[in-house]
Design an enzyme around this catalytic site. Structure first.
Site, PDB file in Angstrom:
ATOM      1  N   CYS A 105      -2.401   4.783   6.703  1.00  0.00           N
ATOM      2  CA  CYS A 105      -3.808   4.811   7.080  1.00  0.00           C
ATOM      3  C   CYS A 105      -3.958   4.944   8.595  1.00  0.00           C
ATOM      4  O   CYS A 105      -2.980   4.866   9.346  1.00  0.00           O
ATOM      5  CB  CYS A 105      -4.499   3.547   6.600  1.00  0.00           C
ATOM      6  SG  CYS A 105      -3.907   2.082   7.461  1.00  0.00           S
TER       7      CYS A 105
ATOM      8  N   CYS B 146       0.801  -1.225   0.000  1.00  0.00           N
ATOM      9  CA  CYS B 146       0.000   0.000   0.000  1.00  0.00           C
ATOM     10  C   CYS B 146       0.833   1.273   0.000  1.00  0.00           C
ATOM     11  O   CYS B 146       0.297   2.363  -0.163  1.00  0.00           O
ATOM     12  CB  CYS B 146      -0.974   0.003   1.178  1.00  0.00           C
ATOM     13  SG  CYS B 146      -0.153  -0.189   2.765  1.00  0.00           S
TER      14      CYS B 146
ATOM     15  N   ASP C   9       2.565   2.539   2.592  1.00  0.00           N
ATOM     16  CA  ASP C   9       2.696   3.170   3.908  1.00  0.00           C
ATOM     17  C   ASP C   9       4.156   3.138   4.352  1.00  0.00           C
ATOM     18  O   ASP C   9       4.849   2.149   4.124  1.00  0.00           O
ATOM     19  CB  ASP C   9       1.887   2.392   4.968  1.00  0.00           C
ATOM     20  CG  ASP C   9       0.392   2.647   4.857  1.00  0.00           C
ATOM     21  OD1 ASP C   9      -0.010   3.406   3.964  1.00  0.00           O
ATOM     22  OD2 ASP C   9      -0.360   2.084   5.670  1.00  0.00           O
TER      23      ASP C   9
ATOM     24  N   CYS D 195      -0.911  -3.690   9.222  1.00  0.00           N
ATOM     25  CA  CYS D 195      -0.491  -2.449   9.884  1.00  0.00           C
ATOM     26  C   CYS D 195       0.176  -2.763  11.223  1.00  0.00           C
ATOM     27  O   CYS D 195       1.152  -2.115  11.614  1.00  0.00           O
ATOM     28  CB  CYS D 195      -1.691  -1.529  10.132  1.00  0.00           C
ATOM     29  SG  CYS D 195      -2.510  -1.023   8.614  1.00  0.00           S
TER      30      CYS D 195
END
Lengths: 129, 171
Positions: free
Chosen positions: A62, A37, A39, A105
């Site tokens: 996020c 993603c 990140d 995450c």
């Protein structure tokens, strides 16, 4: 997707945002990224006498990634390095009630604290030799 | 995974350089042939099959018409799934220097934003060019058979895409 209250709390009031001097001998820096993603997360610790006395993070990602890193900095303050090494992603995911699609995450935050500790350890070994 | 890959599904050879006209024509022909309406009077299993093929055709078309998705898909066919973080066969881990650069550039964003719209637009255009360059590099790598190098370039592109998102103020 609905975020849990704990995630929203950390997202709206992130703990310990910021940076420590990465060249400081007492500071360990971990930088990790989530390739899927995009990140990126930076987590830093200051260690005195084997105890983590300060922790800072900067996460571009996020809400769940921000909350995961915020939570970890909160947890590790006051911990011994060996204790902090034992933090694993499922503890983070559980604390924040992360849904399955956001588990990565919490993995990122675990990777970041481990990388920060490794960086600090490498500095200590370099000092000794 | 589906026994038939997206290229085969649309009657094309797996390649970065597909014939856009053939993609379009084959898609329309297949969509017409397998349209669920065509089997409205058929048996349950005929209707179900038509629906499954029709949705597989749509998915294949969605992936192959998009130049980024197409190249990412070629990597996947080559054994590297960019959507997975598995150390074996997942997206490659980027170098520390690249990740540090990504953090620094995001850190610098606030200052650029303070300098106004023009500065932000300029930065955005630059990052978009970098994304294009990364995609071009991935294509060159794939053509020369280096899936690993292509995968790194495509992951780099994803981080840059995310940076554009940050520039646009997305969370």
């Amino acid at each position: 997707m609905a975020y849990s209250e704990r995630v929203i709390d950390h997202y709206e009031n992130p703990r310990n945002v910021g940076s420590l001097d990465k060249d400081d001998e007492e500071v360990g820096t971990g930088i990790v990224g989530a390739p899927a993603c995009g990140d990126v997360m930076k987590l830093q610790i200051r260690v005195e006498d084997g105890v983590i006395t300060d922790a800072r993070f900067k996460t571009y990602g996020c809400g769940s990634a921000i909350a995961s890193s915020s939570l970890v900095t909160e947890w590790v303050k006051g911990m011994r390095v060996e204790q902090a090494l034992e933090i694993n992603n499922s503890q983070i995911a559980q604390e924040l009630s992360l849904p399955p699609v956001k588990i990565h995450c919490s993995v990122l935050a675990e990777d970041a604290i481990k990388a920060a500790i490794r960086d600090w350890q490498a500095k200590q070994q370099a000092q000794v030799s | 995974m589906d026994a038939m890959n997206h290229f085969a599904r649309l009657g094309l050879a797996p390649s970065c350089d597909i014939d856009a006209g053939a993609l379009e024509n084959n898609y329309l022909a297949l969509q017409k042939r397998h349209h669920p309406d065509g089997t409205a009077n058929g048996t349950v299993s005929e209707r179900r099959l038509a629906m499954e093929i029709s949705s597989a055709v749509n998915e294949a078309y969605r992936v192959l018409r998009d130049p980024v998705r197409r190249v990412e898909y070629l990597c996947r066919l080559g054994g590297v799934d960019l959507d997975s973080s598995d150390p074996n066969g997942g997206a490659p881990t980027m170098s520390q220097s690249f990740l540090i650069e990504m953090i620094d550039r995001r850190d610098a964003l606030e200052q650029t934003r303070a300098r106004g719209h023009a500065a932000l637009d300029e930065l955005r255009a630059k990052v978009e060019r970098e994304q294009d360059d990364a995609l071009a590099f991935a294509l060159v790598s794939l053509r020369s058979g280096s899936i690993a190098a292509a995968a790194v370039a495509l992951v780099e592109r994803r981080y840059l895409q995310r940076l554009v998102g940050e520039i646009d103020g997305e969370v």
